[in-house]
Scaffold this motif. Structure first.
Motif, PDB file in Angstrom:
ATOM      1  N   CYS A  41       5.853  -3.610   5.898  1.00 24.89           N
ATOM      2  CA  CYS A  41       5.086  -2.740   5.006  1.00 24.89           C
ATOM      3  C   CYS A  41       5.852  -1.418   4.847  1.00 24.89           C
ATOM      4  CB  CYS A  41       3.707  -2.506   5.604  1.00 24.89           C
ATOM      5  SG  CYS A  41       2.606  -1.576   4.535  1.00 24.89           S
ATOM      6  N   LEU A  42       6.268  -1.098   3.623  1.00 19.01           N
ATOM      7  CA  LEU A  42       7.036   0.123   3.365  1.00 19.01           C
ATOM      8  C   LEU A  42       6.130   1.347   3.347  1.00 19.01           C
ATOM      9  CD1 LEU A  42       9.261  -1.298   0.511  1.00 19.01           C
ATOM     10  CD2 LEU A  42       9.909  -0.959   2.908  1.00 19.01           C
ATOM     11  N   SER A  43       4.961   1.195   2.781  1.00 18.79           N
ATOM     12  CA  SER A  43       3.930   2.232   2.808  1.00 18.79           C
ATOM     13  C   SER A  43       2.604   1.544   2.582  1.00 18.79           C
ATOM     14  CB  SER A  43       4.188   3.317   1.757  1.00 18.79           C
ATOM     15  OG  SER A  43       4.070   2.796   0.458  1.00 18.79           O
ATOM     16  N   SER A  44       1.560   2.136   3.118  1.00 12.25           N
ATOM     17  CA  SER A  44       0.237   1.523   2.964  1.00 12.25           C
ATOM     18  C   SER A  44      -0.740   2.537   2.396  1.00 12.25           C
ATOM     19  CB  SER A  44      -0.267   0.965   4.293  1.00 12.25           C
ATOM     20  OG  SER A  44      -0.445   2.005   5.222  1.00 12.25           O
ATOM     21  N   PHE A  45      -1.795   2.033   1.801  1.00 14.05           N
ATOM     22  CA  PHE A  45      -2.815   2.873   1.182  1.00 14.05           C
ATOM     23  C   PHE A  45      -4.071   2.034   0.996  1.00 14.05           C
ATOM     24  CE2 PHE A  45      -0.152   0.903  -1.965  1.00 14.05           C
ATOM     25  CZ  PHE A  45      -1.040   0.361  -2.882  1.00 14.05           C
ATOM     26  N   TYR A  46      -5.170   2.716   0.783  1.00 14.11           N
ATOM     27  CA  TYR A  46      -6.419   2.049   0.428  1.00 14.11           C
ATOM     28  C   TYR A  46      -6.556   2.126  -1.081  1.00 14.11           C
ATOM     29  CZ  TYR A  46      -7.523   1.781   5.315  1.00 14.11           C
ATOM     30  OH  TYR A  46      -7.489   1.471   6.652  1.00 14.11           O
ATOM     31  N   ASP A  47      -7.302   1.248  -1.669  1.00 14.94           N
ATOM     32  CA  ASP A  47      -7.434   1.202  -3.124  1.00 14.94           C
ATOM     33  C   ASP A  47      -7.807   2.549  -3.725  1.00 14.94           C
ATOM     34  OD1 ASP A  47      -6.716  -1.462  -3.303  1.00 14.94           O
ATOM     35  OD2 ASP A  47      -8.781  -2.160  -3.105  1.00 14.94           O
ATOM     36  N   THR A  48      -8.506   3.382  -2.956  1.00 24.32           N
ATOM     37  CA  THR A  48      -8.936   4.684  -3.473  1.00 24.32           C
ATOM     38  C   THR A  48      -7.867   5.764  -3.288  1.00 24.32           C
ATOM     39  OG1 THR A  48      -9.984   5.189  -1.353  1.00 24.32           O
ATOM     40  CG2 THR A  48     -11.362   4.184  -3.069  1.00 24.32           C
ATOM     41  N   ASP A  49      -6.806   5.474  -2.510  1.00 22.15           N
ATOM     42  CA  ASP A  49      -5.755   6.461  -2.239  1.00 22.15           C
ATOM     43  C   ASP A  49      -4.782   6.586  -3.397  1.00 22.15           C
ATOM     44  OD1 ASP A  49      -6.814   6.788   0.254  1.00 22.15           O
ATOM     45  OD2 ASP A  49      -5.230   5.685   1.305  1.00 22.15           O
ATOM     46  N   SER A  50      -4.109   7.702  -3.439  1.00 16.23           N
ATOM     47  CA  SER A  50      -2.996   7.902  -4.366  1.00 16.23           C
ATOM     48  C   SER A  50      -1.763   7.260  -3.750  1.00 16.23           C
ATOM     49  CB  SER A  50      -2.758   9.398  -4.560  1.00 16.23           C
ATOM     50  OG  SER A  50      -1.506   9.618  -5.114  1.00 16.23           O
ATOM     51  N   ARG A  51      -0.896   6.740  -4.571  1.00 15.96           N
ATOM     52  CA  ARG A  51       0.331   6.114  -4.072  1.00 15.96           C
ATOM     53  C   ARG A  51       1.476   7.113  -3.974  1.00 15.96           C
ATOM     54  NH1 ARG A  51      -0.592   1.369  -7.954  1.00 15.96           N
ATOM     55  NH2 ARG A  51      -2.195   0.271  -6.835  1.00 15.96           N
ATOM     56  N   ASN A  52       1.184   8.393  -4.053  1.00 11.09           N
ATOM     57  CA  ASN A  52       2.193   9.448  -3.915  1.00 11.09           C
ATOM     58  C   ASN A  52       3.349   9.286  -4.882  1.00 11.09           C
ATOM     59  OD1 ASN A  52       0.742  10.620  -1.780  1.00 11.09           O
ATOM     60  ND2 ASN A  52       1.665   9.185  -0.329  1.00 11.09           N
TER      61      ASN A  52
END
Length: 171
Positions: A41-52
């Motif tokens: 996993c290179l980066s993780s997030f939740y559906d509500t997060d911004s992907r930066n």
């Protein structure tokens, strides 16, 4: 007596060798997948997060393809596939029929509520000479996909040796 036993034994051996050669011809007559590797996993997030800003980076959300010198081998890379955090591994299935090369990418699992960006690289060997249609699909965790809704469609021979095809690949 030895000749009577030797003749059937030789016949059976020749039949087996001929059968193996026929199977090898069938296997090597169609494209096949080799050397599949995926990143963690290179980066993780939740559906509500911004992907930066990951979607704005030109190396994210791409499908890349480049041929070897003989044009019967192609290397491929998916950059930043959006997968569930429990994806385990990226799976790639290759199909070839009716002059169309179909690539299906899919995760091993989809039970997590967070998402990961993951890269996958692989090689396809024994491509046919001449033009062919390239179709790419996103499948479910069993590799099932909707044949009426490809994620990407294009000419598989739109590039030559030494060039790299880069196409935006939807998340």
């Amino acid at each position: 007596m030895k000749n009577i036993i030797l003749l059937p034994a030789c016949t059976i051996i020749l039949f087996v060798l001929a059968s193996c050669s026929t199977i090898d011809d069938i296997v090597t007559a169609t494209p096949y997948l080799q050397e599949l590797k995926n990143s963690e996993c290179l980066s993780s997030f939740y559906d509500t997060d911004s992907r930066n800003g990951d979607q704005d980076n030109t190396e994210h959300g791409l499908f890349q393809m480049w041929y070897g010198a003989d044009l019967s081998t192609v290397s491929c890379k998916f950059s930043s596939l959006e997968y569930p955090c429990d994806f385990e591994k990226v799976n790639i299935k290759i199909l070839f029929s009716d002059n169309a090369l179909t690539i299906i990418e899919y995760p091993s699992s989809d039970n997590a509520d967070c998402r990961c960006l993951v890269d996958a690289e692989f090689t396809i060997n024994n491509l046919p000479s001449g033009d062919f249609l390239l179709k790419i699909y996103r499948g479910d965790t069993s590799g099932n996909y909707n044949p009426d809704k490809p994620t990407l469609v294009g000419n598989g021979r739109s590039i030559t040796s030494g060039e790299i095809m880069k196409v935006k690949y939807p998340f």
